[in-house]
Design a protein around this motif. Structure first.
Motif, PDB file in Angstrom:
ATOM      1  N   LEU A  44      -4.902  36.556  23.398  1.00  0.00           N
ATOM      2  CA  LEU A  44      -5.545  35.511  24.193  1.00  0.00           C
ATOM      3  C   LEU A  44      -6.707  34.961  23.370  1.00  0.00           C
ATOM      4  O   LEU A  44      -7.617  35.702  22.989  1.00  0.00           O
ATOM      5  N   HIS A  71      -6.136  26.105  18.507  1.00  0.00           N
ATOM      6  CA  HIS A  71      -5.794  27.221  19.388  1.00  0.00           C
ATOM      7  C   HIS A  71      -6.937  27.532  20.357  1.00  0.00           C
ATOM      8  O   HIS A  71      -6.834  28.457  21.144  1.00  0.00           O
ATOM      9  N   ILE A  91       0.689  30.262  29.490  1.00  0.00           N
ATOM     10  CA  ILE A  91       0.027  31.485  29.009  1.00  0.00           C
ATOM     11  C   ILE A  91       0.686  32.758  29.578  1.00  0.00           C
ATOM     12  O   ILE A  91       0.658  33.815  28.964  1.00  0.00           O
ATOM     13  N   THR A 105       1.066  31.533  24.129  1.00  0.00           N
ATOM     14  CA  THR A 105      -0.288  31.149  23.733  1.00  0.00           C
ATOM     15  C   THR A 105      -0.444  29.647  23.980  1.00  0.00           C
ATOM     16  O   THR A 105       0.399  29.042  24.617  1.00  0.00           O
ATOM     17  N   SER A 120       0.565  27.354  15.506  1.00  0.00           N
ATOM     18  CA  SER A 120       0.115  28.557  14.785  1.00  0.00           C
ATOM     19  C   SER A 120      -0.198  28.330  13.308  1.00  0.00           C
ATOM     20  O   SER A 120      -1.178  28.846  12.818  1.00  0.00           O
ATOM     21  N   SER A 250      -9.951  36.950  19.065  1.00  0.00           N
ATOM     22  CA  SER A 250      -9.087  36.987  20.247  1.00  0.00           C
ATOM     23  C   SER A 250      -9.766  37.912  21.251  1.00  0.00           C
ATOM     24  O   SER A 250     -10.770  38.559  20.935  1.00  0.00           O
TER      25      SER A 250
END
Ligand SMILES: Cc1ncc(C[n+]2csc(CCOP(=O)(O)OP(=O)(O)O)c2C)c(N)n1
Ligand SMILES: [Mg+2]
Length: 326
Positions: A44, A71, A91, A105, A120, A250
């Motif tokens: 996350l 992100h 999510i 994500t 990504s 994260s």
């Protein structure tokens, strides 16, 4: 170029910016709780501390424009019209989510909302946004594309190639650097040697600014100027916004490498708190109105949580759907 000082915006705009930043903050706080409660699997990534950039920059755009958020850009998704429900379905990896449950994500995009999904590979999506800017130019569409990148990703070749191409081709493009002072555990002094990342604009022959990324009104007005300029056909701009990543890379990263004093200093100037204080001082937001707003946004978030939690995962037989174009 020198950093600009703060500038005010009309009341209606200032309140709209606040609402979207607050929604982002409350939503991310809820995500954090869900992560700790085991509802969110895998990673996350939160944009805590970055709300003024994701919301302020995208609020300067109009209909038909395109963004490529990073992100950490939940606020940017919200400004373009995504909802807490839509974000959560993604999510939580549900079939109704943006990637149809293939990923959980913030890798979701939307042709309808003008969002290129972050995929990504750092550097790839701001470059794709420049491609959209080229398409706007060829089609003579009066639109602007906005690419976002972190400080770390400015070290990639994609960043430099994109700026060079955008400038040479005079594209309607704005590149926003979210300099949150960390790339995983790498601080700026181990990442680049120029004084400001906006200095790089010089070598590509375009204007560049470094601004305080905690001041949403400053972000909005600086970016609006660049967007208007791009729309007029005057070419791209590079804007570095300086913020601080107030969480780990994260939710699983406790970030022991971040000095405590640095965290304390930046927590004391949280972008949402600063803007709320300004609105209160100007008499544009009372405590009562703020309380009502928090309640309304929280209840929208809770409805989204309830809906997304019971929403189904994708069926096994749909595994290959969407892999090949029809
Ligand atoms: C091309 C590429 N290299 C490495 C990674 C792994 N990676 C994911 S996020 C990240 C840090 C990025 O830092 P920054 O650009 O500053 O963005 P931030 O996470 O701080 O918002 C790295 C190295 C990746 N996703 N893509
Ligand atoms: Mg960073």
């Amino acid at each position: 170029m020198a950093a600009k000082t703060t500038v005010g915006v009309p009341k209606e705009t200032a309140l709209a910016l606040y609402e979207k930043m607050l929604l982002t903050r409350l939503f991310e706080q809820r995500l954090d709780l869900m992560y700790k409660g085991g509802d969110i699997l895998g990673g996350l990534l939160l944009g805590t501390g970055n709300e003024a950039v994701s919301v302020g920059a995208t609020s300067a755009l109009g209909k038909g424009d395109i963004i490529a958020p990073t992100h950490r850009g939940i606020g940017a998704h919200f400004v373009r019209g995504e909802t807490p429900k839509g974000m959560l379905l993604q999510i939580l990896g549900r079939a109704e989510g943006g990637t149809r449950g293939r990923d959980n994500t913030q890798h979701q995009g939307s042709m309808k909302l003008g969002i290129i999904g972050m995929i990504s590979h750092l550097g790839a999506t701001p470059t794709t946004a420049a491609g959209c800017a080229l398409a706007f130019k060829i089609r003579k569409q009066p639109n602007v594309a906005m690419g976002f990148t972190g400080d770390g990703a400015t070290s990639l070749g994609d960043f430099h190639e994109t700026l060079n191409m955008a400038s040479v081709m005079n594209l309607p493009y704005v590149m926003i650097i979210e300099n949150n002072q960390w790339a995983y555990s790498t601080p700026p002094q181990k990442q680049y040697k120029c004084a400001k990342l906006s200095d790089r604009s010089m070598s590509y022959g375009m204007p560049g600014f470094t601004i305080d990324g905690t001041d949403v009104e400053l972000v909005y007005t600086t970016v609006k100027h660049a967007v208007d300029r791009a729309r007029k056909g005057d070419g791209p701009t590079l804007i570095e916004t300086v913020t601080m990543r107030l969480r780990g890379h994260s939710a699983a990263d406790g970030a022991p490498y971040v000095p405590k004093s640095m965290l304390e200093e930046w927590n004391a100037k949280h972008p949402v708190d600063i803007h709320m204080k300004k609105l209160t001082e100007r008499g544009w937001l009372s405590d009562e109105q703020n309380k009502e707003l928090v309640e309304r946004l929280n209840s929208e978030i809770e409805e989204a949580v309830k809906y997304a939690k019971q929403a189904p995962y994708p069926e096994g037989h749909s595994l290959l759907d969407g892999v090949y174009a029809d």
